[in-house]
Design an enzyme around this catalytic site. Sequence first.
Site, PDB file in Angstrom:
ATOM      1  N   LYS A 269      -4.908  -9.972  -6.247  1.00  0.00           N
ATOM      2  CA  LYS A 269      -6.157 -10.435  -5.639  1.00  0.00           C
ATOM      3  C   LYS A 269      -7.313  -9.526  -6.059  1.00  0.00           C
ATOM      4  CE  LYS A 269      -6.583  -7.942  -1.375  1.00  0.00           C
ATOM      5  NZ  LYS A 269      -7.160  -7.837  -0.081  1.00  0.00           N
TER       6      LYS A 269
ATOM      7  N   LYS B 268     -11.672  -4.402  -3.937  1.00  0.00           N
ATOM      8  CA  LYS B 268     -12.596  -3.290  -4.153  1.00  0.00           C
ATOM      9  C   LYS B 268     -11.853  -1.991  -4.414  1.00  0.00           C
ATOM     10  CE  LYS B 268     -13.002  -3.268   0.852  1.00  0.00           C
ATOM     11  NZ  LYS B 268     -13.659  -3.922   1.929  1.00  0.00           N
TER      12      LYS B 268
ATOM     13  N   LYS C 256       0.811  -1.222   0.000  1.00  0.00           N
ATOM     14  CA  LYS C 256       0.000   0.000   0.000  1.00  0.00           C
ATOM     15  C   LYS C 256       0.844   1.270   0.000  1.00  0.00           C
ATOM     16  CE  LYS C 256      -4.420  -1.495   1.929  1.00  0.00           C
ATOM     17  NZ  LYS C 256      -5.486  -1.182   2.881  1.00  0.00           N
TER      18      LYS C 256
HETATM   19  P1  AMP Z   1     -10.886  -6.079   3.245  1.00  0.00           P
HETATM   20  O1  AMP Z   1     -11.803  -5.884   2.089  1.00  0.00           O
HETATM   21  O2  AMP Z   1      -9.449  -5.869   2.879  1.00  0.00           O
HETATM   22  O3  AMP Z   1     -11.331  -5.376   4.488  1.00  0.00           O
HETATM   23  O4  AMP Z   1     -10.967  -7.644   3.560  1.00  0.00           O
HETATM   24  C1  AMP Z   1     -11.999  -8.200   4.316  1.00  0.00           C
HETATM   25  C2  AMP Z   1     -11.873  -9.710   4.355  1.00  0.00           C
HETATM   26  O5  AMP Z   1     -12.073 -10.270   3.051  1.00  0.00           O
HETATM   27  C3  AMP Z   1     -10.493 -10.192   4.799  1.00  0.00           C
HETATM   28  O6  AMP Z   1     -10.672 -11.359   5.595  1.00  0.00           O
HETATM   29  C4  AMP Z   1      -9.804 -10.531   3.517  1.00  0.00           C
HETATM   30  O7  AMP Z   1      -8.813 -11.505   3.694  1.00  0.00           O
HETATM   31  C5  AMP Z   1     -10.953 -11.059   2.683  1.00  0.00           C
HETATM   32  N1  AMP Z   1     -10.688 -10.852   1.254  1.00  0.00           N
HETATM   33  C6  AMP Z   1     -10.543  -9.655   0.637  1.00  0.00           C
HETATM   34  N2  AMP Z   1     -10.287  -9.830  -0.681  1.00  0.00           N
HETATM   35  C7  AMP Z   1     -10.263 -11.183  -0.894  1.00  0.00           C
HETATM   36  C8  AMP Z   1     -10.042 -12.002  -2.043  1.00  0.00           C
HETATM   37  N3  AMP Z   1      -9.788 -11.471  -3.232  1.00  0.00           N
HETATM   38  N4  AMP Z   1     -10.095 -13.344  -1.880  1.00  0.00           N
HETATM   39  C9  AMP Z   1     -10.357 -13.894  -0.684  1.00  0.00           C
HETATM   40  N5  AMP Z   1     -10.566 -13.181   0.448  1.00  0.00           N
HETATM   41  C10 AMP Z   1     -10.532 -11.838   0.350  1.00  0.00           C
END
Ligand code: AMP
Length: 328
Positions: free
Chosen positions: A192, A195, A111
């Site tokens: 990955k 969003k 980041k």
């Molecule tokens: P975040 O959107 O970064 O707050 O992630 C929230 C949760 O979703 C965390 O447990 C991440 O590890 C999971 N997560 C986010 N993006 C992915 C993805 N592309 N594949 C699997 N898990 C994800």
Amino acid sequence: MKRVLSGIQPSGSLTLGNYIGAIQNFVKLQHTHQCYFMVVDLHAITVPQEPKALREQTESVAALFVAAGIDPEKANVFLQSHVPAHAELGWIMTTLTHMGELERMTQFKDKSSGKESVGAGLFVYPSLMAADILLYNADLVPVGDDQKQHLELTRDLAQRFNQRFGEYFTIPEPYIPEVGARIMSLDDASNKMSKSNPNPGSYIALLDPPDVIRKKISRATTDSGREIKYDVKAKPEVSNLLSIYSQCAKLSIANIEAKYEGQGYGQFKKDLAEHVIATLEPIQQRYREIRSSGKIIDILDKGAQRASEAADETLRNVKERMGFLLRG
Ligand code: AMP
Ligand code: TRP
């Protein structure tokens, strides 16, 4: 009953990656564990957020938790900023964290790379995440693969505290799904699905309408071959689509490979889009109901009340052990 905690940032529209990697497991675990699921707004502000958008996204993510099947009577659904103990234990954990540990975090490196100026909050973010988990003495933390390193730091900090101030914290375990822990981007299988990607074609948002989902999947990058086979090294794009298919259709990968043997990518992608739509449509329907009912504010209020009781007790114990003079 064993305890579970997890959090998701309100920093954009949730994706199919969030659902498959995390939320799906939240729903499963609520039946067997005492669960705390929160929208981590204090984490989201480690990068600049527009106030109006932050407010809307926060309510939207909370509503999506419930729409996806989290029952607020069974699990505590709340906002991180509604429980001040998070910020307070976050500070305490920061003082137990070494600079070197934070410098090694790959999410921070990703980041901050190439940025001229990087907020200090982004750097200490993993210490706040550790506080989130330890406040509830969580046994299990359902997350996607990208959070593994943060969880290892949490375990180290819990052990460090226990050594210095006496056994107190539970050492949490990650709960990472075998398939779907890392759903990749539709346009580039080396990233990955996220969003925060500026190209919306790279992800499926949980609130994307059916036609948008069909279009995004039909345009998803594949290779120049024809074979539908799971092989992350040789066929990363097709393997990613197979993982999504397997999770949405509830079929094993071997089963899907057999079903499409001898067929090209066209039919496979068409069917995949319909499985994704069938998974998301009921969630979208419930989401609209919840948003228009205005119930989410009440759900968050009750969730915060229950979460505060547990969190305040932990904070008091931590402060006592560390030598803070407590209020009478
Ligand atoms: P975040 O959107 O970064 O707050 O992630 C929230 C949760 O979703 C965390 O447990 C991440 O590890 C999971 N997560 C986010 N993006 C992915 C993805 N592309 N594949 C699997 N898990 C994800
Ligand atoms: N850092 C996590 C992410 O970006 C979100 C998060 C914050 C979290 N606090 C947490 C996840 C506590 C699990 C437990 O996805």
